[in-house]
Motif scaffolding. Structure first.
Motif, PDB file in Angstrom:
ATOM      1  N   SER A 239       0.833  -1.600  -0.191  1.00  0.00           N
ATOM      2  CA  SER A 239       0.368   0.085   0.169  1.00  0.00           C
ATOM      3  C   SER A 239       1.092   0.784   0.313  1.00  0.00           C
ATOM      4  O   SER A 239       0.312   2.677  -0.438  1.00  0.00           O
ATOM      5  N   TYR A 242       1.493   3.906  -3.555  1.00  0.00           N
ATOM      6  CA  TYR A 242       0.240   3.850  -3.879  1.00  0.00           C
ATOM      7  C   TYR A 242       0.471   5.372  -2.760  1.00  0.00           C
ATOM      8  O   TYR A 242      -0.435   6.703  -3.566  1.00  0.00           O
ATOM      9  N   LEU A 243       0.424   4.875  -1.515  1.00  0.00           N
ATOM     10  CA  LEU A 243      -0.307   5.464  -0.374  1.00  0.00           C
ATOM     11  C   LEU A 243       0.997   7.172  -1.111  1.00  0.00           C
ATOM     12  O   LEU A 243       0.646   8.227  -1.164  1.00  0.00           O
ATOM     13  N   ALA A 246       0.304   9.467  -4.545  1.00  0.00           N
ATOM     14  CA  ALA A 246      -0.524  10.020  -4.409  1.00  0.00           C
ATOM     15  C   ALA A 246       0.144  11.463  -3.529  1.00  0.00           C
ATOM     16  O   ALA A 246      -0.424  12.339  -3.937  1.00  0.00           O
ATOM     17  N   ALA A 247       0.283  11.217  -2.757  1.00  0.00           N
ATOM     18  CA  ALA A 247       1.295  11.897  -1.517  1.00  0.00           C
ATOM     19  C   ALA A 247       1.929  13.446  -2.504  1.00  0.00           C
ATOM     20  O   ALA A 247       1.902  13.952  -2.258  1.00  0.00           O
ATOM     21  N   ASN A 342       6.428   0.192   7.809  1.00  0.00           N
ATOM     22  CA  ASN A 342       4.554   1.010   8.555  1.00  0.00           C
ATOM     23  C   ASN A 342       3.846   2.073   7.973  1.00  0.00           C
ATOM     24  O   ASN A 342       4.444   3.300   7.661  1.00  0.00           O
ATOM     25  N   PHE A 347       3.480   7.861   6.262  1.00  0.00           N
ATOM     26  CA  PHE A 347       2.700   9.389   5.843  1.00  0.00           C
ATOM     27  C   PHE A 347       3.178   9.942   6.833  1.00  0.00           C
ATOM     28  O   PHE A 347       3.528  11.355   6.277  1.00  0.00           O
ATOM     29  N   HIS A 414       0.769   0.964  12.197  1.00  0.00           N
ATOM     30  CA  HIS A 414      -0.078  -0.673  10.185  1.00  0.00           C
ATOM     31  C   HIS A 414      -1.176   0.533  10.922  1.00  0.00           C
ATOM     32  O   HIS A 414      -1.535  -0.425   9.213  1.00  0.00           O
ATOM     33  N   LEU A 415      -2.136   0.570  11.314  1.00  0.00           N
ATOM     34  CA  LEU A 415      -3.386   0.994  11.229  1.00  0.00           C
ATOM     35  C   LEU A 415      -3.598   2.014   9.642  1.00  0.00           C
ATOM     36  O   LEU A 415      -4.362   3.135  10.141  1.00  0.00           O
ATOM     37  N   VAL A 416      -4.049   1.721   8.619  1.00  0.00           N
ATOM     38  CA  VAL A 416      -4.006   2.085   7.927  1.00  0.00           C
ATOM     39  C   VAL A 416      -5.732   1.882   7.476  1.00  0.00           C
ATOM     40  O   VAL A 416      -5.355   3.377   6.988  1.00  0.00           O
ATOM     41  N   LEU A 419      -6.419   4.574   9.254  1.00  0.00           N
ATOM     42  CA  LEU A 419      -5.431   5.754   9.006  1.00  0.00           C
ATOM     43  C   LEU A 419      -6.077   7.195   7.415  1.00  0.00           C
ATOM     44  O   LEU A 419      -6.758   8.145   7.273  1.00  0.00           O
ATOM     45  N   GLY A 420      -7.141   5.992   6.614  1.00  0.00           N
ATOM     46  CA  GLY A 420      -7.776   6.691   5.558  1.00  0.00           C
ATOM     47  C   GLY A 420      -8.750   8.052   6.421  1.00  0.00           C
ATOM     48  O   GLY A 420      -9.885   9.007   5.450  1.00  0.00           O
ATOM     49  N   ALA A 422      -8.284   9.719   8.795  1.00  0.00           N
ATOM     50  CA  ALA A 422      -8.375  11.072   9.411  1.00  0.00           C
ATOM     51  C   ALA A 422      -7.836  12.657   8.329  1.00  0.00           C
ATOM     52  O   ALA A 422      -7.169  12.130   7.709  1.00  0.00           O
ATOM     53  N   GLN A 423      -8.523  13.600   8.713  1.00  0.00           N
ATOM     54  CA  GLN A 423      -7.848  14.917   8.017  1.00  0.00           C
ATOM     55  C   GLN A 423      -6.448  15.631   8.335  1.00  0.00           C
ATOM     56  O   GLN A 423      -6.865  16.785   8.094  1.00  0.00           O
ATOM     57  N   THR A 447      -5.913  17.064   4.747  1.00  0.00           N
ATOM     58  CA  THR A 447      -6.764  16.471   3.859  1.00  0.00           C
ATOM     59  C   THR A 447      -7.690  17.987   2.788  1.00  0.00           C
ATOM     60  O   THR A 447      -7.269  18.608   3.745  1.00  0.00           O
TER      61      THR A 447
END
Lengths: 447, 447
Positions: A239, A242-243, A246-247, A342, A347, A414-416, A419-420, A422-423, A447
């Motif tokens: 992942s 991709y993370l 995009a960042a 992780n 991120f 690791h809590l992806v 995380l999605g 989170a703003q 975001t």
């Protein structure tokens, strides 16, 4: 209140509680230690920013310019507008001819020309003559005002005017917006749509701007498979590539997502070697810790140009930063960020260090995310001696912004999925060990 | 204070001063009249939003997903993580074997396996056995905790452990982040980097999202030349197609910038006909007024599917909105926005109407720009009966945000160079005729 464009480091966080503690080798909550050689977030950020500079300017077309930063002043090639022109559809007139006009006693005058936008005609108006004129068409010599079409009978051979225009009415003067040679945009300006329009209006077809940094993104780890492919025991989907790709795009860079490579030194070394000269930066994730197969560290640490070490932050402690070695001709190699594997750590480290660096490489003067002063909607603990970056969801509550942790597990690295949601990232300074429900917390908006 | 995600119409502006005036055909400051048929900004916006809907979902790869809006829920294909795994580099152990370990009295145990990340091995640990294990590698059967490498002598045949682990220490449990079938992202979510990562982590290779609207951008006007080309009297550079194409991109659309076409009905009609079926929207500028050569109005008004009329705003009063006629098979034609030709008018109308429509077409629930409550740094007048959109520069002053007009000429609709300095549009309600220095003003942030 949102704070834009300010550097936020943990040293500047709100409501620090200085316990006077020394954390040089203290064991903290999660069992990790902080060696004396560890850098603070501010120190790591300073080292990163000192190592990067705006990329050399390149010529770009206006169609490619959005979001880039100007590397030159843009001057108007001509007066803008370049000639006196009509601000209305109507009639170019000599005002003295119409002073007594009213609805009851209109003045009737011959129409000697019809001036459309784009015309090069310049029929000189004599006393008692008018020219029909459209918005944007050049004001003919002799005319000193424009009568809007609504104040006439719209005649084409002769026209009846029911109302005299004011002095210079509805004439846009040459140079009213800018004179030839005037600076309409200054070096360092971010090219947003209205600025691209200003450059176009100034007669510019291309401009010199700092290019968007080209950034290779590579995940490392023999456990990684392409998302959607079947996994056996021991494997998980990649992942991070991709993370981080995009960042990079979101930060204004051009990502080149190269996917995952296994924990094999030769494979990684070959790939990195092939990238030198083709990209401005390389963002790696994984393989930076103390394990037996930490491939990124194994390949890069011996070069001597990439420093690995702990940063006093949670998550994201172990990471590396430096450059690929210079070419034989002395050309700098790409900047290298070796982030933790992780996803949450990767991120957070991206936001703390990579994004500001990419912004600087792109020539931006505003390197940092906006922050908000929020109120914690719940209490949580933070490790002593390390700045905590806690993914949070934000909610408006009257005039307050409430921050709640985005995943039950908090900043668990690791809590992806959590995380999605989170703003923002709540930033808890090094020497604060607890955020209290109802207490203040500074949140970086992501975001 | 920034307000995000709220609809701001002039009816909701701050500090309205209701003068009880009727403005149905009143001549206002700039000599324009407001016919009774004119729509308010809120009415025009409502008509625009009622005519557009989210585009039909398409399958997109994760590499193309940034900024799009999910059109389906994403469920985790497996538990995430899919198996119990180590959160640290260290040794998988049976905790009972190590309860008495200290630095002075380490416990020495045989290392029976070496578990790298990605391994499928699952050697069952018997009492007294340990396995070396790297971060992310699966926890072998029989192990119930992980000892970090720092608490050992790092042995590979036998290892000395100096500290007993806590119960289940450093084990990340299968399903801790999400269980198989759990919804990790919901329909309607904007795909920012961490959400793309969550989709990848859930085992998704592609997802259904609302595509970015494809938007043709065309300037009209025989006076327009490509920027950088020489101009003769009567000609000016096209800036609107660059302005509006960049604004489309910034709004999340895909611009197809077709440049300028002359005021020729056949040319424009042919171009528009060729676009049907290839784009979702068409943004035209110029040719919408009451002049003799208003090509956009001449081509579109007879179709009966595009409404032209004044909107009670300054600048931007005359404009049109509708659709290209449906195909023979009933397929809707592209949405058409016919904006005024003056750059500031075009920009303001884009922000007021086109951007919210494109956001809705892209599936976004948040259609509107954030606004701030600012303080006017100077006084200015606003026409009665029309909402004014004044380009302003913003500056922080303590806790206040000061708004100052971006160009000396105020909202003069041709001042494109000044517009490039504007960070926001001050929105002055219809029935307010003056903004006072030091008084409140609501500003839509546009950069």
């Amino acid at each position: 209140m949102v704070h834009r464009g300010q550097e936020l480091t943990v040293a500047e966080g709100t409501h620090r509680h200085d316990h006077g503690g020394r954390h040089t080798h203290e064991h903290v909550a999660d069992g990790c230690s902080v060696p004396a050689s560890a850098r603070t977030v501010a120190e790591q950020l300073a080292a990163v920013l000192a190592a990067v500079a705006p990329l050399p300017p390149a010529l770009v077309s206006l169609d490619e310019a959005l979001g880039l930063v100007l590397a030159e002043d843009i001057r108007s090639a001509t007066d803008t507008p370049p000639f006196d022109n009509s601000a209305m559809d109507g009639y170019a007139v000599r005002r003295a001819d119409l002073l007594g006009a009213t609805e009851q006693t209109p003045v009737s005058l011959p129409v000697v020309a019809d001036l459309a936008a784009g015309t090069a005609q310049n029929p000189r108006l004599e006393t008692g003559q008018v020219a029909r004129i459209m918005t944007g068409a050049p004001i003919p010599d002799g005319a000193d005002a424009v009568v809007p079409i609504e104040d006439t009978d719209q005649g084409t051979q002769t026209v009846q005017v029911m109302r005299p225009p004011g002095p210079a009415a509805h004439i846009r003067r040459a140079g009213e917006d800018a004179h030839a040679g005037d600076t309409v945009l200054t070096r360092g300006s971010e090219l947003w749509p209205t600025r691209i329009a200003a450059a176009a209006s100034a007669g510019t077809s291309g401009l010199r701007a700092h290019p968007a940094p080209r950034v290779a993104v590579i995940s490392t780890g023999s456990e990684l498979v392409t998302p959607g492919e079947p996994t056996r025991r021991g494997q998980i989907p990649d992942s991070n590539s991709y993370l981080l790709a995009a960042a990079v795009a979101e930060a204004g860079g051009v990502p080149i997502r190269l996917g995952a490579v296994p924990d094999d030194e030769n494979t990684l070394r070959s790939l990195l070697t092939s990238l030198a000269g083709t990209v401005d930066a390389i963002v790696l994730s994984g393989g930076v810790s103390v394990g037996a197969y930490d491939v990124v560290k194994a390949v890069l640490a011996p070069l001597g140009t990439v420093r690995f070490g702990p940063v006093k932050m949670q998550p994201g402690k172990p990471q590396g930063f430096g450059r690929w070695p210079a070419d034989a001709d002395g050309t700098d190699g790409p900047v290298i960020f070796a982030l933790p594997g992780n996803p949450v750590s990767a991120f957070v480290s991206f936001e703390a260090f990579v994004r500001p660096a990419l912004r600087r490489m792109g020539g931006h003067s505003e390197l940092f995310r906006p922050t908000v002063d929020a109120v914690a909607a719940e209490s949580w603990a933070s490790p002593a001696g390390r700045a905590q970056y806690m993914p949070v969801m934000l909610r408006r509550d009257g005039t307050r912004t409430l921050a709640r942790r985005a995943a039950a597990g908090g900043s668990g690295s690791h809590l992806v999925a959590g995380l999605g949601q989170a703003q923002g990232l709540a930033i808890v300074p090094e020497d604060v060990t607890r955020i209290d429900e109802g207490g203040p917390v500074t949140v970086m908006l992501v975001t």
